[in-house]
Design an enzyme around this catalytic site. Structure first.
Site, PDB file in Angstrom:
ATOM      1  N   HIS A 123       0.800  -1.408  -0.233  1.00 12.33           N
ATOM      2  CA  HIS A 123       0.042  -0.203   0.062  1.00 12.33           C
ATOM      3  C   HIS A 123       0.785   1.140   0.068  1.00 12.33           C
ATOM      4  CE1 HIS A 123      -3.592  -2.646   0.302  1.00 12.33           C
ATOM      5  NE2 HIS A 123      -3.562  -2.420   1.774  1.00 12.33           N
ATOM      6  N   HIS A 197      -9.668   2.560   0.364  1.00  6.19           N
ATOM      7  CA  HIS A 197      -9.702   1.423   1.390  1.00  6.19           C
ATOM      8  C   HIS A 197     -10.743   1.693   2.489  1.00  6.19           C
ATOM      9  CE1 HIS A 197      -8.143  -1.895   3.319  1.00  6.19           C
ATOM     10  NE2 HIS A 197      -6.947  -1.851   2.708  1.00  6.19           N
ATOM     11  N   GLU A 331     -11.895  -3.376  -2.636  1.00  6.79           N
ATOM     12  CA  GLU A 331     -10.863  -2.227  -3.108  1.00  6.79           C
ATOM     13  C   GLU A 331     -10.902  -2.479  -4.708  1.00  6.79           C
ATOM     14  OE1 GLU A 331      -7.553  -2.838  -0.399  1.00  6.79           O
ATOM     15  OE2 GLU A 331      -8.944  -4.191   0.248  1.00  6.79           O
TER      16      GLU A 331
HETATM   17  C1  BGC Z   1      -4.885  -6.069   2.042  1.00  7.15           C
HETATM   18  C2  BGC Z   1      -4.887  -6.933   3.557  1.00  7.15           C
HETATM   19  C3  BGC Z   1      -4.351  -5.899   4.566  1.00  7.15           C
HETATM   20  C4  BGC Z   1      -5.235  -4.739   4.647  1.00  7.15           C
HETATM   21  C5  BGC Z   1      -4.845  -3.597   5.682  1.00  7.15           C
HETATM   22  C6  BGC Z   1      -6.013  -4.859   2.284  1.00  7.15           C
HETATM   23  O1  BGC Z   1      -5.943  -4.216   1.189  1.00  7.15           O
HETATM   24  O2  BGC Z   1      -5.400  -6.902   1.206  1.00  7.15           O
HETATM   25  O3  BGC Z   1      -4.106  -7.984   3.330  1.00  7.15           O
HETATM   26  O4  BGC Z   1      -4.214  -6.598   5.680  1.00  7.15           O
HETATM   27  O5  BGC Z   1      -5.487  -4.070   3.410  1.00  7.15           O
HETATM   28  O6  BGC Z   1      -3.494  -3.262   5.315  1.00  7.15           O
END
Ligand code: BGC
Length: 366
Positions: A123, A197, A331
């Protein structure tokens, strides 16, 4: 708190001065964070903050007309900056999802990213798009009220090449749609994969888990992963697996299949059936008790289904405690680790090109 509300009766000239931010708090570096609230003609309300371009509240009506906040979030800037924040409602970038070992190359040039989830980059790195204060411009536009967040990410930030100018526009329409439009341009070849998110619970944020939500995904395939959640490169059918949501299915019906292996719940990238970049229906989530239906439309080729597996008694808004599986994330994005898989749709952005993607979350009842 100032609320931007257009004149819904007769659609007369609107008071363009009435959308303004109000002070929400200060970051640990002393930067002011503003909050903006938009309300449509039906009373649907969305509240944003400039830290992370976060959707902090989203109030939608249930079958009986009662409005409830259906997204998880926090009450203070300090909590959004804290290590417990699992990206609640934020813009994610430069690269949503994982990049293996934080490494990729473009045109034989090798790059190494911040490995904030060892051994991978997740991310966008340690100081990602959720951690910066975005410039906000709110306005009325023809389909609704809009707020545009802008951020200039500099060359080398978290290891990514090129100065990247990013805009994210959220529009709240009178059809109860929250439309998110992303654009980006660069001055060096780079990679971009942006998403939002939001953690949704259609019973209300903090009101139990989402295991009784009924989900449908317009995806016949998915990208299998290794035990660090990096794709193997294969694109596999969901048919005859617990990942098959091509027919509406309770999220809790088969989630137990994953408890003993990472990711301990759903945390999978689905390959959407629509792959031509047009805005197409990708997902439907329905909560039978209150009757809320959320439809997701996107131009993206993939959608990550994440069932809040790591929510572990997080203290959220209004004294609520968020538990495991207390929300679901849908997402819309490109596939994880695309830069290292030439068979996946490309996430490279070149000089002179414009990155453009759109996602819509539409709310109704049935
Ligand atoms: C990911 C997860 C992660 C979460 C929070 C999601 O987009 O796929 O693996 O734990 O975000 O970071």
């Amino acid at each position: 708190m100032l609320i931007a509300k257009k004149n819904c009766k007769g659609h007369q000239e609107m008071d363009k001065t009435s959308i303004q931010g109000s002070f929400f708090g200060r970051t640990s570096e002393g930067i002011p964070v503003e909050e903006y609230t938009l309300v449509n003609c039906n009373g649907m309300l969305v509240r944003f903050i400039t830290l992370g371009g976060v959707i902090r509240e989203l109030h939608t009506p249930g079958r009986k007309g009662t409005f409830t906040d259906v997204v998880l979030g926090f009450d203070s800037v300090a909590e959004y900056e804290g290590s417990d924040n699992p990206y609640f409602g934020s813009i994610v970038g430069r690269y949503a999802n994982r990049i293996a070992q934080g490494k990729f190359s473009i045109d034989d040039e090798n790059y190494t990213l911040a490995r904030n989830q060892p051994p991978n980059s997740l991310h966008g790195g340690f100081r990602s798009f959720k951690d910066v204060v975005w410039k906000a411009i709110a306005r009325y536009s023809s389909p609704g009220q809009a707020i545009t967040f802008k951020y200039k990410s500099h060359d080398g930030e978290e290891g990514y090449p090129g100065n990247l100018s990013v805009t994210v526009t959220y529009t709240l329409t009178d059809k109860n749609e929250l439309k998110i439009e992303y654009t980006a341009t660069t001055d060096k070849p780079t990679i971009v994969n942006l998403t939002n998110h939001s953690y949704f619970n259609l019973s209300g944020a903090g009101a139990g888990d989402i295991l009784n939500h009924v989900l449908m995904l317009l995806a016949d395939k998915y990208t299998p992963v290794d035990d660090t959640l990096i794709p193997t490169g294969e694109i596999a059918p969901v048919e005859d697996t617990s990942l098959d949501f091509t027919a509406s299915t309770r999220i809790g019906a088969r989630i137990d299949q994953f408890v003993n292996t990472p990711p301990a719940g759903y945390d999978h990238n689905y390959v959407l059936n629509s792959q031509d970049g047009s805005l197409a229906l990708a997902a439907q989530a329905y909560e039978p008790n209150f009757g809320r239906l959320m439809e997701v439309f996107t131009t993206e080729p993939g959608i990550q289904l994440y069932t809040g597996n790591l929510l572990d008694r997080i203290k959220g808004k209004n004294g609520m405690t968020y538990l495991k599986n207390g929300a679901l994330c849908l997402e819309c994005q490109h596939y994880p680790d695309s830069p290292n898989n030439s068979n996946f749709p490309s996430t490279v952005l070149r000089v002179g090109e414009q990155y453009r993607e759109t996602t819509i979350y539409k709310f109704s009842t049935k």
